[in-house]
Design a protein around this motif. Structure first.
Motif, PDB file in Angstrom:
ATOM      1  N   THR A   1      -2.340  15.378 -16.735  1.00  0.00           N
ATOM      2  CA  THR A   1      -0.965  15.107 -17.139  1.00  0.00           C
ATOM      3  C   THR A   1      -0.035  16.162 -16.540  1.00  0.00           C
ATOM      4  O   THR A   1      -0.480  17.239 -16.105  1.00  0.00           O
TER       5      THR A   1
ATOM      6  N   GLU B   1      -2.368   4.909 -15.731  1.00  0.00           N
ATOM      7  CA  GLU B   1      -3.028   5.032 -17.024  1.00  0.00           C
ATOM      8  C   GLU B   1      -2.348   6.108 -17.853  1.00  0.00           C
ATOM      9  O   GLU B   1      -1.538   6.896 -17.347  1.00  0.00           O
ATOM     10  N   GLN B   2      -2.694   6.133 -19.142  1.00  0.00           N
ATOM     11  CA  GLN B   2      -2.120   7.121 -20.048  1.00  0.00           C
ATOM     12  C   GLN B   2      -3.218   7.773 -20.875  1.00  0.00           C
ATOM     13  O   GLN B   2      -4.303   7.209 -21.064  1.00  0.00           O
ATOM     14  N   ARG B   3      -2.894   8.977 -21.357  1.00  0.00           N
ATOM     15  CA  ARG B   3      -3.773   9.662 -22.305  1.00  0.00           C
ATOM     16  C   ARG B   3      -3.093   9.615 -23.663  1.00  0.00           C
ATOM     17  O   ARG B   3      -1.903   9.914 -23.778  1.00  0.00           O
TER      18      ARG B   3
ATOM     19  N   PRO C   1       2.061   9.116 -25.878  1.00  0.00           N
ATOM     20  CA  PRO C   1       1.106   9.020 -24.761  1.00  0.00           C
ATOM     21  C   PRO C   1       1.655   9.743 -23.529  1.00  0.00           C
ATOM     22  O   PRO C   1       2.866   9.810 -23.317  1.00  0.00           O
TER      23      PRO C   1
ATOM     24  N   ALA D   1       1.452  10.118 -19.293  1.00  0.00           N
ATOM     25  CA  ALA D   1       1.030   9.481 -18.055  1.00  0.00           C
ATOM     26  C   ALA D   1       0.021  10.374 -17.319  1.00  0.00           C
ATOM     27  O   ALA D   1       0.115  11.607 -17.344  1.00  0.00           O
TER      28      ALA D   1
END
Length: 247
Positions: free
Chosen positions: A170, A207-209, A216, A218
């Motif tokens: 991130t 996608e995301q965490r 969230p 990116a």
């Protein structure tokens, strides 16, 4: 590697070594790999990993071999670059030894493995070494200080900071690398804006965490750029932070 002097009596025997300054970030602190020397000189003292350049080796090959022996990692997995040569005549009590220092940067690495001339290899916080908590043999403290300043400068002008991050990462994790290496906090909004606008630095994964708390984040991977355009200068970054967080 010893080079013979030929027939000139004024030319002394010369040995060439490589020394490695291996940085990683562990537990929100910048760490360096050091080894306990198992032989004289400085037996029992801590030192940078390294060794003699072997016959038939280039300097880069010797550095990659030492890196592989000390970390079990290939040089291709890390950022590895030549820092500079150190040639003070009295730097090594064994005789005339010139060393070429290399800087290696990478994400949190596995437990180190001591080489043939070392009793132990350990990760220690850079702050502990520079603060006098861990003394280094030879002129290795000078090499460490030079390598740290070089790494800090590299973060200003190149994309090497991403080499500290396991992919994907991130923007917040990248910002933490800058904060740990530079030694001061950065404003999250300013940092995100500059990093995401930098040319070919970050490549979105789509996608995301999802953290336990908060929004969230990116995820990104390293882009193709080698240089940070525009650069992120420490002086400007510290002024931005002081403006946002006075006092």
């Amino acid at each position: 590697m010893i080079s013979k002097p030929g027939h000139d009596p004024e030319v002394s025997l010369l040995a060439v070594t490589v020394d490695l300054v291996i940085f990683t970030v562990r537990g929100d602190e910048l760490h360096i790999l050091v080894v306990e020397r198992g032989i004289e000189p400085f037996q029992g003292a801590m030192a940078l990993p390294g060794g003699y350049v072997r016959p038939g080796e280039t300097l880069d090959e010797a550095a990659e071999r030492e890196l592989r022996e000390e970390t079990s990692l290939e040089g291709s997995a890390l950022h590895l670059e030549q820092l500079r040569a150190y040639s003070e005549p009295e730097r090594d009590p064994r005789g005339r030894v010139i060393t070429v220092a290399y800087l290696a940067l990478g994400p949190d690495m596995p437990p180190p493995v001591a080489g043939t001339d070392a009793r132990e290899a350990v990760w220690v916080p850079v702050a502990s070494v520079l603060g006098g908590g861990t003394e280094l043999a030879f002129d290795h403290a000078t090499i460490l200080r030079d390598a740290l300043e070089h790494a800090r400068s590299q973060l200003e002008h190149t994309t090497v900071a991403a080499k500290f991050c396991p992919e994907p990462f991130t923007v917040g994790e990248l910002r933490r690398i800058y904060e740990v290496v530079w030694g001061f906090k950065l404003d999250p909004s300013n940092f995100r804006r500059k990093m995401t606008r930098a040319e070919a630095f970050l490549e979105p994964t789509g996608e995301q965490r999802f953290p336990d708390v908060g929004r969230p984040a990116a995820l990104y991977r390293r882009g193709s750029a080698r240089f940070l355009v525009p650069p992120l200068l420490r002086t400007a970054a510290s002024r931005d932070d002081a403006h946002v967080h006075p006092g």
